[in-house]
Design a protein around this motif. Structure first.
Motif, PDB file in Angstrom:
ATOM      1  N   GLY A 105       0.809  -1.220   0.000  1.00 24.94           N
ATOM      2  CA  GLY A 105       0.000   0.000   0.000  1.00 24.94           C
ATOM      3  C   GLY A 105       0.839   1.266   0.000  1.00 24.94           C
ATOM      4  O   GLY A 105       1.767   1.391  -0.791  1.00 24.94           O
ATOM      5  N   PRO A 106       0.543   2.209   0.902  1.00 27.36           N
ATOM      6  CA  PRO A 106       1.182   3.525   0.851  1.00 27.36           C
ATOM      7  C   PRO A 106       2.617   3.552   1.374  1.00 27.36           C
ATOM      8  O   PRO A 106       3.291   4.568   1.266  1.00 27.36           O
ATOM      9  N   TYR A 107       3.119   2.451   1.929  1.00 29.32           N
ATOM     10  CA  TYR A 107       4.434   2.449   2.568  1.00 29.32           C
ATOM     11  C   TYR A 107       5.544   2.977   1.650  1.00 29.32           C
ATOM     12  O   TYR A 107       6.329   3.834   2.052  1.00 29.32           O
ATOM     13  N   ALA A 108       5.634   2.469   0.432  1.00 26.37           N
ATOM     14  CA  ALA A 108       6.718   2.866  -0.481  1.00 26.37           C
ATOM     15  C   ALA A 108       6.670   4.360  -0.778  1.00 26.37           C
ATOM     16  O   ALA A 108       7.701   5.038  -0.765  1.00 26.37           O
ATOM     17  N   MET A 109       5.488   4.900  -1.038  1.00 31.99           N
ATOM     18  CA  MET A 109       5.355   6.323  -1.332  1.00 31.99           C
ATOM     19  C   MET A 109       5.755   7.159  -0.121  1.00 31.99           C
ATOM     20  O   MET A 109       6.471   8.147  -0.236  1.00 31.99           O
ATOM     21  N   ILE A 110       5.315   6.757   1.060  1.00 34.63           N
ATOM     22  CA  ILE A 110       5.628   7.506   2.278  1.00 34.63           C
ATOM     23  C   ILE A 110       7.120   7.438   2.566  1.00 34.63           C
ATOM     24  O   ILE A 110       7.747   8.441   2.918  1.00 34.63           O
ATOM     25  N   ASN A 111       7.723   6.270   2.386  1.00 36.87           N
ATOM     26  CA  ASN A 111       9.157   6.106   2.589  1.00 36.87           C
ATOM     27  C   ASN A 111       9.945   7.027   1.655  1.00 36.87           C
ATOM     28  O   ASN A 111      10.897   7.703   2.076  1.00 36.87           O
ATOM     29  N   THR A 112       9.546   7.084   0.401  1.00 36.70           N
ATOM     30  CA  THR A 112      10.209   7.953  -0.574  1.00 36.70           C
ATOM     31  C   THR A 112      10.016   9.418  -0.213  1.00 36.70           C
ATOM     32  O   THR A 112      10.957  10.220  -0.305  1.00 36.70           O
ATOM     33  N   THR A 113       8.834   9.785   0.226  1.00 31.63           N
ATOM     34  CA  THR A 113       8.561  11.175   0.613  1.00 31.63           C
ATOM     35  C   THR A 113       9.427  11.585   1.792  1.00 31.63           C
ATOM     36  O   THR A 113      10.004  12.673   1.807  1.00 31.63           O
ATOM     37  N   TRP A 114       9.539  10.710   2.824  1.00 31.20           N
ATOM     38  CA  TRP A 114      10.401  11.023   3.963  1.00 31.20           C
ATOM     39  C   TRP A 114      11.837  11.230   3.500  1.00 31.20           C
ATOM     40  O   TRP A 114      12.537  12.128   3.975  1.00 31.20           O
ATOM     41  N   GLY A 115      12.307  10.401   2.591  1.00 30.17           N
ATOM     42  CA  GLY A 115      13.674  10.548   2.068  1.00 30.17           C
ATOM     43  C   GLY A 115      13.874  11.904   1.414  1.00 30.17           C
ATOM     44  O   GLY A 115      14.882  12.581   1.642  1.00 30.17           O
ATOM     45  N   SER A 116      12.909  12.332   0.618  1.00 34.57           N
ATOM     46  CA  SER A 116      12.986  13.652  -0.038  1.00 34.57           C
ATOM     47  C   SER A 116      12.971  14.775   0.986  1.00 34.57           C
ATOM     48  O   SER A 116      13.731  15.750   0.869  1.00 34.57           O
ATOM     49  N   LEU A 117      12.132  14.652   2.004  1.00 43.75           N
ATOM     50  CA  LEU A 117      12.061  15.688   3.037  1.00 43.75           C
ATOM     51  C   LEU A 117      13.364  15.773   3.834  1.00 43.75           C
ATOM     52  O   LEU A 117      13.820  16.872   4.168  1.00 43.75           O
ATOM     53  N   MET A 118      13.981  14.634   4.129  1.00 41.64           N
ATOM     54  CA  MET A 118      15.254  14.652   4.857  1.00 41.64           C
ATOM     55  C   MET A 118      16.349  15.304   4.016  1.00 41.64           C
ATOM     56  O   MET A 118      17.189  16.053   4.523  1.00 41.64           O
ATOM     57  N   TYR A 119      16.336  15.040   2.714  1.00 45.75           N
ATOM     58  CA  TYR A 119      17.300  15.663   1.808  1.00 45.75           C
ATOM     59  C   TYR A 119      17.103  17.182   1.795  1.00 45.75           C
ATOM     60  O   TYR A 119      18.070  17.948   1.878  1.00 45.75           O
ATOM     61  N   MET A 120      15.860  17.651   1.747  1.00 50.69           N
ATOM     62  CA  MET A 120      15.592  19.087   1.756  1.00 50.69           C
ATOM     63  C   MET A 120      15.984  19.712   3.087  1.00 50.69           C
ATOM     64  O   MET A 120      16.515  20.826   3.138  1.00 50.69           O
ATOM     65  N   LEU A 121      15.755  19.000   4.195  1.00 49.38           N
ATOM     66  CA  LEU A 121      16.170  19.492   5.510  1.00 49.38           C
ATOM     67  C   LEU A 121      17.685  19.650   5.548  1.00 49.38           C
ATOM     68  O   LEU A 121      18.199  20.668   6.024  1.00 49.38           O
ATOM     69  N   LYS A 122      18.413  18.683   5.028  1.00 45.87           N
ATOM     70  CA  LYS A 122      19.875  18.753   4.976  1.00 45.87           C
ATOM     71  C   LYS A 122      20.321  19.978   4.189  1.00 45.87           C
ATOM     72  O   LYS A 122      21.200  20.728   4.629  1.00 45.87           O
ATOM     73  N   GLN A 123      19.715  20.216   3.034  1.00 46.30           N
ATOM     74  CA  GLN A 123      20.065  21.384   2.228  1.00 46.30           C
ATOM     75  C   GLN A 123      19.789  22.672   2.996  1.00 46.30           C
ATOM     76  O   GLN A 123      20.605  23.588   2.996  1.00 46.30           O
ATOM     77  N   TYR A 124      18.664  22.727   3.669  1.00 49.70           N
ATOM     78  CA  TYR A 124      18.281  23.931   4.407  1.00 49.70           C
ATOM     79  C   TYR A 124      19.285  24.253   5.503  1.00 49.70           C
ATOM     80  O   TYR A 124      19.743  25.383   5.631  1.00 49.70           O
ATOM     81  N   VAL A 125      19.637  23.253   6.322  1.00 47.76           N
ATOM     82  CA  VAL A 125      20.541  23.522   7.436  1.00 47.76           C
ATOM     83  C   VAL A 125      21.967  23.811   6.958  1.00 47.76           C
ATOM     84  O   VAL A 125      22.749  24.408   7.688  1.00 47.76           O
ATOM     85  N   GLU A 126      22.283  23.410   5.733  1.00 49.44           N
ATOM     86  CA  GLU A 126      23.593  23.733   5.152  1.00 49.44           C
ATOM     87  C   GLU A 126      23.569  25.085   4.443  1.00 49.44           C
ATOM     88  O   GLU A 126      24.559  25.487   3.848  1.00 49.44           O
ATOM     89  N   GLY A 127      22.439  25.796   4.524  1.00 49.36           N
ATOM     90  CA  GLY A 127      22.341  27.124   3.928  1.00 49.36           C
ATOM     91  C   GLY A 127      22.083  27.122   2.438  1.00 49.36           C
ATOM     92  O   GLY A 127      22.231  28.146   1.773  1.00 49.36           O
ATOM     93  N   LYS A 128      21.677  25.985   1.904  1.00 48.52           N
ATOM     94  CA  LYS A 128      21.378  25.875   0.480  1.00 48.52           C
ATOM     95  C   LYS A 128      19.887  26.030   0.266  1.00 48.52           C
ATOM     96  O   LYS A 128      19.084  25.828   1.162  1.00 48.52           O
ATOM     97  N   LYS A 129      19.518  26.368  -0.941  1.00 50.55           N
ATOM     98  CA  LYS A 129      18.106  26.507  -1.275  1.00 50.55           C
ATOM     99  C   LYS A 129      17.516  25.106  -1.466  1.00 50.55           C
ATOM    100  O   LYS A 129      17.930  24.387  -2.376  1.00 50.55           O
ATOM    101  N   PRO A 130      16.568  24.694  -0.599  1.00 50.24           N
ATOM    102  CA  PRO A 130      15.992  23.353  -0.730  1.00 50.24           C
ATOM    103  C   PRO A 130      15.366  23.117  -2.098  1.00 50.24           C
ATOM    104  O   PRO A 130      14.742  24.005  -2.666  1.00 50.24           O
TER     105      PRO A 130
END
Length: 66
Positions: free
Chosen positions: A35-60
């Protein structure tokens, strides 16, 4: 979301020997990997990547090399 019922989201923050904060993230307790597990897992991965960019001062959401 109904598929999230019974799941737990956990963020643990730890500071390493260099003074860098490490974010450990876990979303557990899924009844099934179907069911939704794969989509949610992928979304969390994208959000963590954007968080990393943000805290490094990059434009997410913008790819940076280097």
């Amino acid at each position: 979301m109904p598929g999230w019922k019974g799941t737990k989201i956990r963020f643990d923050l730890n500071v390493n020997e260099n003074g860098v904060t490490i974010v450990n993230f876990n979303h557990s307790g899924w009844e099934s990997m179907e069911g939704p597990y794969a989509m949610i897992n992928t979304t969390w991965g994208s959000l963590m990547y954007m968080l990393k960019q943000y805290v490094e001062g990059k434009k997410p959401g913008v790819w940076h090399q280097g």
